[in-house]
Scaffold this motif. Structure first.
Motif, PDB file in Angstrom:
ATOM      1  N   ALA A  27       3.220   3.041   6.483  1.00 23.05           N
ATOM      2  CA  ALA A  27       1.912   2.578   6.008  1.00 23.05           C
ATOM      3  C   ALA A  27       1.502   3.312   4.739  1.00 23.05           C
ATOM      4  O   ALA A  27       0.972   2.693   3.797  1.00 23.05           O
ATOM      5  CB  ALA A  27       0.866   2.772   7.099  1.00 23.05           C
ATOM      6  N   PHE A  28       1.736   4.615   4.694  1.00 21.64           N
ATOM      7  CA  PHE A  28       1.375   5.378   3.494  1.00 21.64           C
ATOM      8  C   PHE A  28       2.178   4.876   2.296  1.00 21.64           C
ATOM      9  O   PHE A  28       1.623   4.606   1.230  1.00 21.64           O
ATOM     10  CB  PHE A  28       1.646   6.865   3.706  1.00 21.64           C
ATOM     11  CG  PHE A  28       1.316   7.714   2.502  1.00 21.64           C
ATOM     12  CD1 PHE A  28       0.058   8.278   2.357  1.00 21.64           C
ATOM     13  CD2 PHE A  28       2.254   7.941   1.501  1.00 21.64           C
ATOM     14  CE1 PHE A  28      -0.255   9.048   1.243  1.00 21.64           C
ATOM     15  CE2 PHE A  28       1.956   8.699   0.389  1.00 21.64           C
ATOM     16  CZ  PHE A  28       0.688   9.260   0.259  1.00 21.64           C
ATOM     17  N   CYS A  29       3.482   4.745   2.478  1.00 22.33           N
ATOM     18  CA  CYS A  29       4.345   4.328   1.361  1.00 22.33           C
ATOM     19  C   CYS A  29       4.034   2.906   0.898  1.00 22.33           C
ATOM     20  O   CYS A  29       4.036   2.620  -0.298  1.00 22.33           O
ATOM     21  CB  CYS A  29       5.812   4.428   1.760  1.00 22.33           C
ATOM     22  SG  CYS A  29       6.362   6.094   2.156  1.00 22.33           S
ATOM     23  N   ALA A  30       3.772   2.015   1.838  1.00 23.52           N
ATOM     24  CA  ALA A  30       3.601   0.598   1.504  1.00 23.52           C
ATOM     25  C   ALA A  30       2.199   0.259   1.013  1.00 23.52           C
ATOM     26  O   ALA A  30       2.039  -0.647   0.194  1.00 23.52           O
ATOM     27  CB  ALA A  30       3.948  -0.260   2.713  1.00 23.52           C
ATOM     28  N   LEU A  31       1.179   0.990   1.498  1.00 20.99           N
ATOM     29  CA  LEU A  31      -0.192   0.560   1.260  1.00 20.99           C
ATOM     30  C   LEU A  31      -1.031   1.494   0.392  1.00 20.99           C
ATOM     31  O   LEU A  31      -1.981   1.047  -0.257  1.00 20.99           O
ATOM     32  CB  LEU A  31      -0.915   0.348   2.600  1.00 20.99           C
ATOM     33  CG  LEU A  31      -0.255  -0.645   3.563  1.00 20.99           C
ATOM     34  CD1 LEU A  31      -1.033  -0.713   4.863  1.00 20.99           C
ATOM     35  CD2 LEU A  31      -0.127  -2.028   2.928  1.00 20.99           C
TER      36      LEU A  31
END
Length: 207
Positions: A34-38
């Motif tokens: 989630a951190f990397c994608a969003l």
């Protein structure tokens, strides 16, 4: 992880998670993805590299990848993830379809959005308000106002998002009279317009 300000910090935390065995926990690895994608400071490509290392990614993780590629304006890869969900028979929820429809708004043709529409009808989501709202917005965004209005009419319980989506579609495509008529119908309903609806209606009056 929520205090991360760089990808370097994220990778350091991920390394600690790997050493301690936490990286195999679905919830923990979902936060990495989630951190990397969003996150604005994230890296969706790194999320993609991490994804194959997850033994059994859950629906949330799949949805995050679709949403992340939509945010990154790379719809082809995001739609590939959606097709993989279908092919691998991953359990989908309403957000799978909402994020996929949002992604399809970035394609010039409506064919991919229509395939998403067909899929969620087969899976029994056709009466879900959030999915219906996504569908109204998708067709309105592409200028398919007849389809958008059909989906709008078939939505039995309409909320402010439903009304705003169809009104915005008519405004954006220079059908101000129809937009104003819909706005007046909204006022006669039990749904209160929000700030977005009022701004859109104001734009309609200037066209």
């Amino acid at each position: 992880m929520e205090s991360c300000t760089t990808m370097l910090q994220l990778k350091q935390i991920q390394a600690c998670m790997t050493v301690n065995g936490l990286i195999t926990h679905t919830y923990a690895v979902s936060r990495v993805v989630a951190f990397c994608a969003l996150a604005d400071i994230g890296d969706v490509n790194y999320a993609h590299e991490t994804f194959p290392q997850i033994p059994k990614p859950n629906t949330y993780i799949w949805n995050t990848m679709i949403r992340g590629y939509g945010k990154a304006k790379i719809p082809t890869v995001g739609f590939w993830f959606f097709r993989c969900m279908v092919r691998e028979r991953v359990e989908m929820d309403r957000w799978s379809f909402v994020f996929a429809l949002k992604l399809c708004e970035q394609f010039c043709a409506i064919s991919k959005g229509e395939s998403v529409h067909c899929r969620f009808c087969k899976m029994g989501f056709s009466s879900d308000l959030i999915v219906q709202n996504g569908l109204v917005h998708f067709y309105a965004e592409h200028g398919c106002l007849d389809f958008a209005l059909k989906m709008f009419d078939e939505t039995l319980v309409k909320d402010v998002v439903t009304w705003t989506s169809i009104i915005e579609g008519y405004v954006v495509h220079n059908c101000s009279d129809e937009a104003l008529e819909l706005f007046n119908l909204m006022l006669l309903s039990d749904v209160e317009p929000n700030e977005v609806t009022m701004i859109i209606n104001s734009d309609s009056g200037r066209r």
